[in-house]
Design an enzyme around this catalytic site. Structure first.
Site, mmCIF file in Angstrom:
data_model
loop_
_atom_site.group_PDB
_atom_site.id
_atom_site.type_symbol
_atom_site.label_atom_id
_atom_site.label_comp_id
_atom_site.label_asym_id
_atom_site.label_seq_id
_atom_site.Cartn_x
_atom_site.Cartn_y
_atom_site.Cartn_z
ATOM 1 N N LYS A 1 1.221 28.076 -26.184
ATOM 2 C CA LYS A 1 0.812 29.177 -27.042
ATOM 3 C C LYS A 1 -0.481 29.836 -26.576
ATOM 4 O O LYS A 1 -0.593 31.066 -26.548
ATOM 5 C CB LYS A 1 0.656 28.679 -28.479
ATOM 6 C CG LYS A 1 0.077 29.678 -29.457
ATOM 7 C CD LYS A 1 1.067 30.731 -29.881
ATOM 8 C CE LYS A 1 1.986 30.192 -30.943
ATOM 9 N NZ LYS A 1 2.868 31.227 -31.517
ATOM 10 N N HIS B 1 -8.251 7.949 -23.286
ATOM 11 C CA HIS B 1 -7.610 9.268 -23.184
ATOM 12 C C HIS B 1 -8.650 10.339 -22.840
ATOM 13 O O HIS B 1 -9.429 10.752 -23.700
ATOM 14 C CB HIS B 1 -6.917 9.619 -24.504
ATOM 15 C CG HIS B 1 -5.703 8.793 -24.778
ATOM 16 N ND1 HIS B 1 -4.449 9.146 -24.332
ATOM 17 C CD2 HIS B 1 -5.554 7.613 -25.423
ATOM 18 C CE1 HIS B 1 -3.581 8.223 -24.696
ATOM 19 N NE2 HIS B 1 -4.226 7.282 -25.360
ATOM 20 N N GLU C 1 -8.003 13.437 -22.204
ATOM 21 C CA GLU C 1 -7.519 14.757 -22.613
ATOM 22 C C GLU C 1 -7.948 15.168 -24.013
ATOM 23 O O GLU C 1 -7.882 16.354 -24.364
ATOM 24 C CB GLU C 1 -5.989 14.807 -22.505
ATOM 25 C CG GLU C 1 -5.224 13.959 -23.510
ATOM 26 C CD GLU C 1 -5.045 12.505 -23.097
ATOM 27 O OE1 GLU C 1 -4.212 11.818 -23.705
ATOM 28 O OE2 GLU C 1 -5.736 12.073 -22.154
ATOM 29 N N GLY D 1 1.624 5.918 -24.061
ATOM 30 C CA GLY D 1 2.860 5.748 -24.812
ATOM 31 C C GLY D 1 2.710 4.662 -25.855
ATOM 32 O O GLY D 1 1.782 3.839 -25.791
ATOM 33 N N CYS E 1 -3.843 5.069 -20.182
ATOM 34 C CA CYS E 1 -3.461 4.119 -21.232
ATOM 35 C C CYS E 1 -2.237 3.291 -20.789
ATOM 36 O O CYS E 1 -2.336 2.479 -19.887
ATOM 37 C CB CYS E 1 -3.218 4.858 -22.544
ATOM 38 S SG CYS E 1 -3.189 3.789 -23.999
ATOM 39 N N TYR E 2 -1.067 3.502 -21.386
ATOM 40 C CA TYR E 2 0.139 2.787 -20.984
ATOM 41 C C TYR E 2 0.420 3.018 -19.500
ATOM 42 O O TYR E 2 0.884 2.118 -18.789
ATOM 43 C CB TYR E 2 1.316 3.263 -21.838
ATOM 44 C CG TYR E 2 2.650 2.625 -21.541
ATOM 45 C CD1 TYR E 2 2.943 1.332 -21.964
ATOM 46 C CD2 TYR E 2 3.632 3.338 -20.861
ATOM 47 C CE1 TYR E 2 4.175 0.752 -21.697
ATOM 48 C CE2 TYR E 2 4.879 2.768 -20.596
ATOM 49 C CZ TYR E 2 5.138 1.481 -21.015
ATOM 50 O OH TYR E 2 6.370 0.915 -20.760
ATOM 51 N N SER F 1 9.602 39.342 -34.253
ATOM 52 C CA SER F 1 9.222 38.838 -35.570
ATOM 53 C C SER F 1 7.880 39.397 -36.029
ATOM 54 O O SER F 1 7.537 39.318 -37.201
ATOM 55 C CB SER F 1 9.128 37.305 -35.545
ATOM 56 O OG SER F 1 8.039 36.900 -34.730
ATOM 57 N N GLY F 2 7.119 39.943 -35.084
ATOM 58 C CA GLY F 2 5.764 40.365 -35.374
ATOM 59 C C GLY F 2 4.745 39.344 -34.923
ATOM 60 O O GLY F 2 3.544 39.624 -34.877
ATOM 61 N N GLY F 3 5.205 38.134 -34.562
ATOM 62 C CA GLY F 3 4.313 37.103 -34.043
ATOM 63 C C GLY F 3 3.981 37.345 -32.587
ATOM 64 O O GLY F 3 4.582 38.185 -31.910
ATOM 65 N N VAL F 4 3.023 36.577 -32.080
ATOM 66 C CA VAL F 4 2.535 36.825 -30.731
ATOM 67 C C VAL F 4 3.595 36.529 -29.674
ATOM 68 O O VAL F 4 3.693 37.233 -28.668
ATOM 69 C CB VAL F 4 1.244 36.016 -30.461
ATOM 70 C CG1 VAL F 4 1.502 34.523 -30.488
ATOM 71 C CG2 VAL F 4 0.612 36.422 -29.145
ATOM 72 N N ASP F 5 4.444 35.506 -29.885
ATOM 73 C CA ASP F 5 5.414 35.122 -28.860
ATOM 74 C C ASP F 5 6.435 36.234 -28.608
ATOM 75 O O ASP F 5 6.656 36.649 -27.471
ATOM 76 C CB ASP F 5 6.137 33.834 -29.256
ATOM 77 C CG ASP F 5 5.177 32.703 -29.572
ATOM 78 O OD1 ASP F 5 4.063 32.714 -29.025
ATOM 79 O OD2 ASP F 5 5.534 31.825 -30.374
ATOM 80 N N SER F 6 7.064 36.715 -29.671
ATOM 81 C CA SER F 6 8.069 37.764 -29.497
ATOM 82 C C SER F 6 7.421 39.083 -29.079
ATOM 83 O O SER F 6 8.019 39.873 -28.346
ATOM 84 C CB SER F 6 8.884 37.952 -30.777
ATOM 85 O OG SER F 6 8.068 38.373 -31.849
ATOM 86 N N SER F 7 6.186 39.312 -29.518
ATOM 87 C CA SER F 7 5.499 40.554 -29.144
ATOM 88 C C SER F 7 5.178 40.571 -27.655
ATOM 89 O O SER F 7 5.403 41.576 -26.967
ATOM 90 C CB SER F 7 4.223 40.711 -29.967
ATOM 91 O OG SER F 7 4.515 40.812 -31.341
#
Length: 510
Positions: A366, A169, A171, A55, A82-83, A222-228
């Site tokens: 995603k 870090h 990650e 943080g 870290c923090y 929308s044609g994007g991967v999420d809505s598809s």
């Protein structure tokens, strides 16, 4: 099936979501909550391990977010980063002091004890630091595992209590052995590793079937991967009770609307396509501020979608492709939230339509959605397409939007993507885009002087879209793109390439 969960307590680190993604990639479901979550609430959720994120604050700051000290007595492994390490050290009786100099960026870690989380890693290795305070004395029962030139305690562990902490870090990709360290932590938690695309797919389908026993579900496409992926999941779960509506704003890539229709037809899914381009162009007339354009598009989208949805009075639900980052950023998990940009497909619709909201992807990142899409049989070239903004080309045309500018950018964009694919570079690039600039440039074509628009190309590589580097094109590819755009696209006489990394730049220009 109830998945094991690792809980991340978030103290505002820019890398918190990245920690979650890395742990999920290693097979464990990971969720994020506020750093000051009471220990009793944590106990009731039964995590198998806890991570304290980094943080921006100092442990000495008044009002800095604090961890409930009882977290360390829950009997599960705790990793402080870290923090989070500084909180662990201070609250358990160690000493934290301001450093003589801030340690930011790459540092050389010297491992003094290859135990616990550092087992199997090199004696000296590169790590990524970002801190101003550091631990100078470990709490009783802890032992030091590593140091750097500026951090006498860069890693520590209490073996009996399974408490471990890193000043750096693990990650980020700048810490090459970070994945191995996170694997050791997962082993410490005894995780069975049950978080994978096949399990996620079956779980989501089962949940949708049980939660949607009757009624039709409207799904915005929308044609994007999420809505598809959302639409195909619903089709698998409830069959023809899903009603996908595709609002074509006129702001998509060249022929994108037809491509979306064909893609879904191959899955036996018929979209209700609404050609709303004239409406959107009319509403955007005169608007040049990017946030104003986003608000206009959001308003028009809601109104068009609302009108279409009312054609189905038997619909009971509205499905959206909301992802886990959307949930985190809008839920107040972090205590404070800044709106970077407005999203056109969020807000207002369920209440206005009287529909219950369905968000099957709300626990996924995603990359997880893409892998679930592959599990569902969506083609790889569709699932792994470069991201495209919700407002479409409206935020890739700087200044006022006109149909002519959109047509110009569509043609240029098609050339860029075609050439990238022809040279086998598409999969090496995380996102490629074109931006039509609100400036004109003098040029010469034949014997004539031209005074036309400038187009910028942007292409980046990234693993997480939180940071990104500009892509190093072969010169011959850029040369061919520039020559084709200038020769084939009326209205553009100069092409430039954006070599700004993120940060300081963003990936999109607006």
């Amino acid at each position: 099936m109830r998945h094991e969960v690792i809980l991340i307590l978030d103290f505002g680190s820019q890398y918190t979501q990245l920690i979650a993604r890395r742990l999920r990639e290693l097979g464990v479901k990971t969720i994020i909550d506020r750093g000051d979550l009471p220990a009793e609430e944590i106990r009731s959720s039964e995590p198998i391990a806890i991570v304290l994120s980094g943080g921006p604050a100092s442990v000495f700051e008044s009002g800095a977010l604090q961890v409930d000290p009882a977290v360390f007595d829950l009997g599960v492994p705790v990793l402080g980063i870290c923090y989070g390490m500084q909180l662990m050290a201070r609250d358990l009786g160690g000493t934290v002091e301001p450093s003589d100099r801030r340690e930011y960026g790459l540092a050389e870690l010297v491992v003094t004890d290859k135990a616990s989380i550092l087992e199997g890693t090199p004696q000296t290795q590169t790590v990524w630091m970002s801190h101003g305070d550091h631990v100078t004395r470990v709490p009783d029962g802890f032992k030091t595992l590593a140091r750097t030139s500026n951090s006498p305690v860069a890693a520590m562990v209490h073996p009996g209590r399974r408490l471990v902490a890193l000043q750096f870090h693990p990650e980020v990709r700048h810490t090459p052995n970070g994945t191995a360290m996170l694997e050791r932590f997962i082993e410490l938690a005894g995780a069975r590793g049950d978080w994978n695309p096949a399990a996620i797919r079956h779980e989501l389908v089962d949940e949708l079937r049980s939660s949607l026993p009757v009624g039709r579900v409207i799904c915005g496409v929308s044609g994007g991967v999420d809505s598809s992926v959302t639409t195909v999941l619903l089709r698998e779960a409830i069959g023809d009770r899903v009603l996908p509506i595709f609002v074509d704003t006129g702001l998509l890539r060249k022929d994108e609307g037809d491509i979306v229709m064909r893609s879904f037809a191959e899955f036996g899914i018929s979209l209700d396509r609404v050609d709303a381009g004239e409406r959107f162009f009319g509403a955007l007339a005169g608007a040049s501020d990017p946030e104003e354009k986003r608000r206009i598009i959001g308003r028009e989208f809601v109104e068009v979608f609302e009108a279409e949805a009312r054609r189905f009075p038997d619909a009971a639900y509205l499905a959206q492709g909301t992802l886990y980052p959307d949930v985190i950023e809008s839920s107040g998990v972090r205590g404070t939230a800044a709106v970077i940009k407005t999203h056109h497909n969020v807000g207002g619709l369920p209440a206005r339509l009287g529909l219950d909201l369905v968000e099957p992807l709300r626990d996924l990142f995603k990359d997880e959605v893409r892998r679930v899409g592959e599990e569902l049989g969506l083609p790889g070239d569709f699932v792994w397409r470069h991201p495209f903004p919700g407002p479409g080309l409206a935020v890739r045309i700087l200044g006022e939007i006109t149909r002519e500018k959109v047509a110009t950018l569509q043609e240029a964009d098609a050339i860029v993507i075609e050439e990238i694919r022809a040279d086998g570079l598409y999969d090496a690039i995380s996102q490629a885009l074109c931006v039509l600039l609100p400036v004109r440039s003098v040029g010469v074509m034949g014997d004539a002087r031209t005074y036309e628009q400038v187009m910028a190309i942007r292409a980046v590589t990234t693993t997480d879209f939180m940071t990104a580097d500009w892509f190093r094109f072969p010169p011959e590819t850029l040369d061919r793109i520039a020559r084709r755009v200038v020769n084939e696209v009326a209205g553009i006489n100069r092409v430039v390439y954006d070599v700004t990394s993120k940060p300081p730049g963003t990936i999109e220009w607006e």
